[in-house]
Design a protein around this motif. Structure first.
Motif, PDB file in Angstrom:
ATOM      1  N   ARG A  87       3.128  25.847   4.935  1.00 31.84           N
ATOM      2  CA  ARG A  87       2.102  24.889   5.344  1.00 31.84           C
ATOM      3  C   ARG A  87       2.660  24.050   6.510  1.00 31.84           C
ATOM      4  N   ARG A  88       2.083  22.878   6.701  1.00 33.70           N
ATOM      5  CA  ARG A  88       2.402  22.130   7.919  1.00 33.70           C
ATOM      6  C   ARG A  88       3.625  21.211   7.782  1.00 33.70           C
ATOM      7  N   SER A  89       4.320  21.219   6.647  1.00 34.29           N
ATOM      8  CA  SER A  89       5.461  20.309   6.499  1.00 34.29           C
ATOM      9  C   SER A  89       6.741  20.841   7.101  1.00 34.29           C
ATOM     10  N   THR A  90       6.744  22.073   7.598  1.00 36.14           N
ATOM     11  CA  THR A  90       7.933  22.634   8.231  1.00 36.14           C
ATOM     12  C   THR A  90       7.582  23.159   9.617  1.00 36.14           C
ATOM     13  N   ALA A  91       8.509  22.931  10.550  1.00 32.98           N
ATOM     14  CA  ALA A  91       8.321  23.378  11.936  1.00 32.98           C
ATOM     15  C   ALA A  91       9.679  23.406  12.610  1.00 32.98           C
ATOM     16  N   LEU A 149       8.713   8.323  10.513  1.00 34.60           N
ATOM     17  CA  LEU A 149       9.079   9.699  10.832  1.00 34.60           C
ATOM     18  C   LEU A 149       7.885  10.612  10.580  1.00 34.60           C
ATOM     19  N   ARG A 150       7.582  11.440  11.554  1.00 37.62           N
ATOM     20  CA  ARG A 150       6.463  12.369  11.411  1.00 37.62           C
ATOM     21  C   ARG A 150       6.956  13.668  10.772  1.00 37.62           C
ATOM     22  N   VAL A 151       6.157  14.160   9.839  1.00 31.36           N
ATOM     23  CA  VAL A 151       6.433  15.449   9.190  1.00 31.36           C
ATOM     24  C   VAL A 151       5.383  16.434   9.687  1.00 31.36           C
ATOM     25  N   PRO A 152       5.783  17.480  10.389  1.00 30.61           N
ATOM     26  CA  PRO A 152       7.146  18.022  10.543  1.00 30.61           C
ATOM     27  C   PRO A 152       7.799  17.725  11.896  1.00 30.61           C
ATOM     28  N   GLU A 153       7.138  16.946  12.782  1.00 30.82           N
ATOM     29  CA  GLU A 153       7.679  16.780  14.139  1.00 30.82           C
ATOM     30  C   GLU A 153       9.095  16.202  14.134  1.00 30.82           C
ATOM     31  N   ASP A 154       9.341  15.205  13.253  1.00 27.72           N
ATOM     32  CA  ASP A 154      10.664  14.585  13.183  1.00 27.72           C
ATOM     33  C   ASP A 154      11.490  15.079  11.997  1.00 27.72           C
ATOM     34  N   LEU A 155      10.809  15.519  10.958  1.00 31.77           N
ATOM     35  CA  LEU A 155      11.516  15.948   9.747  1.00 31.77           C
ATOM     36  C   LEU A 155      10.718  17.042   9.057  1.00 31.77           C
ATOM     37  N   SER A 156      11.344  18.176   8.821  1.00 32.64           N
ATOM     38  CA  SER A 156      10.724  19.244   8.038  1.00 32.64           C
ATOM     39  C   SER A 156      11.115  19.085   6.576  1.00 32.64           C
ATOM     40  N   VAL A 157      10.177  19.379   5.679  1.00 29.33           N
ATOM     41  CA  VAL A 157      10.425  19.254   4.244  1.00 29.33           C
ATOM     42  C   VAL A 157       9.880  20.503   3.549  1.00 29.33           C
ATOM     43  N   ILE A 158      10.705  21.096   2.677  1.00 29.13           N
ATOM     44  CA  ILE A 158      10.274  22.233   1.871  1.00 29.13           C
ATOM     45  C   ILE A 158      10.628  21.960   0.419  1.00 29.13           C
ATOM     46  N   GLY A 159       9.733  22.356  -0.486  1.00 33.28           N
ATOM     47  CA  GLY A 159       9.971  22.184  -1.912  1.00 33.28           C
ATOM     48  C   GLY A 159      10.034  23.521  -2.618  1.00 33.28           C
ATOM     49  N   ARG A 168      20.669  11.524  11.278  1.00 32.89           N
ATOM     50  CA  ARG A 168      19.738  11.942  10.227  1.00 32.89           C
ATOM     51  C   ARG A 168      19.655  13.463  10.179  1.00 32.89           C
ATOM     52  N   PRO A 169      19.338  13.999   9.005  1.00 32.67           N
ATOM     53  CA  PRO A 169      19.001  15.428   8.948  1.00 32.67           C
ATOM     54  C   PRO A 169      17.657  15.665   9.627  1.00 32.67           C
ATOM     55  N   THR A 170      17.453  16.881  10.087  1.00 33.26           N
ATOM     56  CA  THR A 170      16.151  17.246  10.654  1.00 33.26           C
ATOM     57  C   THR A 170      15.288  17.971   9.637  1.00 33.26           C
ATOM     58  N   ALA A 171      15.867  18.300   8.485  1.00 32.18           N
ATOM     59  CA  ALA A 171      15.110  19.000   7.454  1.00 32.18           C
ATOM     60  C   ALA A 171      15.686  18.667   6.079  1.00 32.18           C
ATOM     61  N   VAL A 172      14.830  18.741   5.068  1.00 31.39           N
ATOM     62  CA  VAL A 172      15.234  18.490   3.690  1.00 31.39           C
ATOM     63  C   VAL A 172      14.680  19.597   2.812  1.00 31.39           C
TER      64      VAL A 172
END
Length: 337
Positions: A329-333, A265-275, A241-245
């Motif tokens: 914000r908290r969706s990326t780490a 999947l926890r965001v951002p612990e398992d997956l970071s997301v940026i828009g 899986r990717p770790t970020a999207v």
């Protein structure tokens, strides 16, 4: 019935100042504008826009062309335009011109050329040189939002650069396995925003010497629902899986967050997301994004039009890159160890 002289006397202003304040034409200080409006309300004075229109040749109406009103970005631009026009004493006529070539020609060559509007704001529409020339030939100022329109003032953001910045944010956090949710071909007709943002993603990945995996670039329709469906496929596979999207819009980023939750999947612990956009729901979802303030872009378009009215034949064509800001914000780490 009270007249404009009565309003001026009540407000303690000159007739000329009251006229500018109530018509939205010319410069008036906010304090004087408010005094004029309060006096007009107290006296029950209503400006005769019909008489003003006959005298000036203006309709006090601005046409706004949009591809659709169903998407958040376009409705936000219209909100900014509408508020600014109301403050200036103008009406708004909204035209949705994506319903086929015949409807587009009807609007651009019939409604607008009948001089039903004083000016036009085109949102994310690549008008042809002929379409632009027709409006400029009848002395109708034109402002474009979203990309260049030859001969017209434009407001734009650097979609390519913003995509690079979004991906670089993930790279700086330490991510190397970064996927991208882009728009489909139906969302790429005019200024090529999906393909431009995808090119920015690819540039940032290549510059960082990170692999571009075709299976990690998936297409959706710029909606929460569409992105949710493709993100489930992206995140539900048995392979790595990717770790970020990086999603090409905030709505698609939100759809990705919802899909991640389905798989635990926890965001951002398992997956970071940026828009990218600055959607009003971003704060609710803790979404990291690049805010392009579409409402502010709409208000700026109106200011450019009003300045063009004041300048007359001396109006200046401008190309404005609208300021944006990265909102973390908290969706990326940092990626999981």
């Amino acid at each position: 019935m009270a007249g404009i002289k009565d309003v001026a006397e009540r407000a303690g202003l000159s007739v000329a100042t009251v006229s500018r304040a109530l018509s939205g034409k010319g410069h008036v200080s906010p304090a004087s504008r408010e005094r004029a409006r309060e006096a007009a309300v107290e006296l029950g004075f209503v400006p005769s826009y019909q008489a003003s229109s006959l005298a000036s040749g203006r309709t006090r109406n601005v046409g706004v062309l949009v591809p659709t009103v169903r998407r958040w970005y376009f409705s936000s631009v219209v909100e900014g335009v509408s508020a600014a026009l109301l403050d200036a004493g103008y009406d708004l006529t909204l035209y949705n011109i994506t319903e086929g070539a015949v409807r587009r020609r009807s609007i651009l060559q019939d409604f607008l050329l009948r001089k039903r509007v004083d000016a036009v704001i085109a949102v994310a529409l690549a008008l042809t040189e002929e379409e632009i020339s027709q409006m400029l030939a009848i002395d109708r100022p034109l402002v474009g939002i979203g990309g260049p329109l030859p001969g017209a003032s434009t407001i734009r953001v650097d979609d390519h650069g913003l995509a690079v910045s979004a991906v670089n944010h993930l790279i700086r956090l330490g991510h190397t396995r970064i996927a991208h949710i882009t728009g489909d071909s139906l969302n790429d007709p005019d200024f090529k925003i999906p393909s431009t943002r995808r090119a920015g993603y690819e540039k940032a990945m290549t510059a960082a010497r990170l692999p571009l995996r075709p299976s990690w670039v998936v297409r959706a329709d710029f909606t929460v629902e569409g992105a949710y469906a493709v993100a489930r496929e992206l995140l539900g596979g048995t392979s790595e899986r990717p770790t970020a999207v990086f999603a090409a819009s905030d709505e698609m980023a939100i759809g990705t967050i919802l899909a991640a939750r389905d798989f635990g999947l926890r965001v951002p612990e398992d997956l970071s997301v940026i828009g990218l956009d600055g959607h009003e729901l971003g704060e609710l979802f803790g979404l990291t994004t690049i805010d392009q303030d579409p409402c502010g872009q709409g208000a700026l378009a109106v200011r450019l039009l009003l300045e063009g009215f004041d300048a007359g034949t001396d109006r200046v064509v401008t190309d404005t890159e609208y300021p944006t800001r990265l909102v973390i914000r908290r969706s990326t780490a940092v990626p999981p160890a």
